[in-house]
Design an enzyme around this catalytic site. Structure first.
Site, PDB file in Angstrom:
ATOM      1  N   HIS A  54       0.861  -1.183   0.000  1.00  0.00           N
ATOM      2  CA  HIS A  54       0.000   0.000   0.000  1.00  0.00           C
ATOM      3  C   HIS A  54       0.898   1.233   0.000  1.00  0.00           C
ATOM      4  O   HIS A  54       1.718   1.419   0.906  1.00  0.00           O
ATOM      5  CB  HIS A  54      -0.930   0.002   1.204  1.00  0.00           C
ATOM      6  N   GLU A  57       1.883   3.804   3.044  1.00  0.00           N
ATOM      7  CA  GLU A  57       2.388   3.267   4.308  1.00  0.00           C
ATOM      8  C   GLU A  57       3.917   3.335   4.331  1.00  0.00           C
ATOM      9  O   GLU A  57       4.611   2.325   4.286  1.00  0.00           O
ATOM     10  CB  GLU A  57       1.861   1.842   4.500  1.00  0.00           C
ATOM     11  N   ARG A 112      -3.212   5.036  -1.950  1.00  0.00           N
ATOM     12  CA  ARG A 112      -3.123   3.671  -1.411  1.00  0.00           C
ATOM     13  C   ARG A 112      -2.869   2.616  -2.476  1.00  0.00           C
ATOM     14  O   ARG A 112      -2.053   1.706  -2.289  1.00  0.00           O
ATOM     15  CB  ARG A 112      -4.434   3.345  -0.688  1.00  0.00           C
ATOM     16  N   HIS A 187       2.813  -3.815   6.801  1.00  0.00           N
ATOM     17  CA  HIS A 187       1.868  -2.729   6.548  1.00  0.00           C
ATOM     18  C   HIS A 187       1.903  -1.730   7.708  1.00  0.00           C
ATOM     19  O   HIS A 187       2.604  -1.912   8.688  1.00  0.00           O
ATOM     20  CB  HIS A 187       0.439  -3.284   6.454  1.00  0.00           C
ATOM     21  N   GLU A 252       1.052  -4.920  11.065  1.00  0.00           N
ATOM     22  CA  GLU A 252       0.562  -3.545  10.963  1.00  0.00           C
ATOM     23  C   GLU A 252       1.355  -2.734  11.985  1.00  0.00           C
ATOM     24  O   GLU A 252       1.141  -2.851  13.192  1.00  0.00           O
ATOM     25  CB  GLU A 252      -0.942  -3.466  11.251  1.00  0.00           C
TER      26      GLU A 252
END
Length: 317
Positions: A54, A57, A112, A187, A252
């Site tokens: 993405h 990020e 994104r 991510h 994440e």
């Protein structure tokens, strides 16, 4: 944070500067497309890691750069790292969504998706270009957590693997799926460690979260995406599990929403330090599970750290 040109230049020197008397470490940077073939010299077990699927990020590509740097700098002094790099290859993709990442530096910081042209019949304004690459894999594709409005942030593409970046990952990994011990995709944000549905080894993830917490005290929540984040389909994590890679995780990274995708630069170092600890716990676990009892029997093998730039039609080298 580094734009794509600096990411490439930062990693190039490692090709030549890290050697050892008995063992050589290589980083191999190349463009991989779904039509590209690469001759394997050593058939070894391996670790896959990708960052930047993405585009917005930015902490994710920063972590992949940090991960490579740490491996190379500790290889000579850390016997555990040396053993793992002797026994396994590391495939690291520092920026998977290259076109999107470049776009966040030049045009829209919070972009994104990929930058592929809008689907046939779509309102092809610049905002309607691209596909969410982490909804484009053939794992219950298009069933939940997506929108078929091509302008949506979670547009999954016109079909599974419609995007060249996702297809390149599949082509590369499937050829080596019997040898890849774990699949790590990085991510942000949320401080989560996500496991595939029906995952049998959530305990490894929980232990990795504990390793993360020990570094700077940050809490990471472990679970499936529907349980701790939101339901989604077509993710690379779930696809990797379905293709037979038993240990597949999504990290994440920081934070929990205060800064979101615009994580301040002063948090890059501590974020990478704690994520490195968590990733190395998982990598150490799958290594020891596979090579228990082998000791240093493979000490004369070549240790290889492959740096993979997955892109199509981009003249990066």
């Amino acid at each position: 944070y580094h734009p794509m040109s600096e990411v490439r230049e930062t990693l190039k020197p490692h090709k030549h500067t890290h050697t050892h008397t008995h063992t050589h470490i290589y980083i191999y940077i190349y463009i991989y497309t779904h039509t590209h073939t690469h001759t394997y010299i050593y058939k070894k077990k391996a670790i896959w890691m990708d960052c930047g699927i993405h585009a917005r990020e930015w902490i994710s590509p920063a972590f992949c750069q940090y991960f490579v740097k740490q491996l190379l700098e500790t290889y000579k002094t850390d016997s555990q790292i040396k053993e793992m790099m002797t026994n396994m290859d590391f495939y690291v993709t520092p920026v998977l969504n290259i076109d999107g990442y470049i776009y966040t530096w030049t045009t829209d910081r919070l972009w994104r998706k990929s930058r592929s042209p809008g689907a046939l019949g779509c309102n092809c304004s610049c905002d309607c270009n691209g596909t969410d690459l982490n909804r484009n894999f053939n794992a219950n594709w298009g069933t939940v957590g997506v929108s078929f409005n091509c302008c949506s942030q979670v547009y999954p593409g016109s079909k599974p693997l419609s995007e060249s970046e996702a297809q390149a990952v599949v082509d590369f990994v499937e050829k080596r799926k019997d040898d890849i011990l774990c699949f790590l995709t990085i991510h942000s944000y949320g401080q989560l460690l996500l496991v595939p549905y029906g995952h049998p080894s959530i305990a490894v993830g929980l232990a990795a979260a504990e390793a993360i917490k020990k570094v700077h005290g940050m809490e990471y929540t472990v679970g499936t995406s529907p349980d701790v984040l939101y339901a989604n389909s077509g993710s690379s994590r779930d696809w990797a599990r379905l293709t037979g890679i038993n240990f597949s995780y999504t990290f994440e990274l920081r934070d929990k929403g205060e800064h979101g995708f615009k994580l301040p630069e002063e948090q890059i170092q501590p974020t990478c330090e704690e994520a490195y600890s968590g990733a190395m716990h998982i990598i150490s676990y799958v290594h020891d599970k596979t090579f228990k009892g082998t000791g240093s029997a493979a000490a004369t093998a070549t240790a290889t750290l492959w740096m993979v730039l997955l892109a199509v039609g981009a003249a990066l080298l």
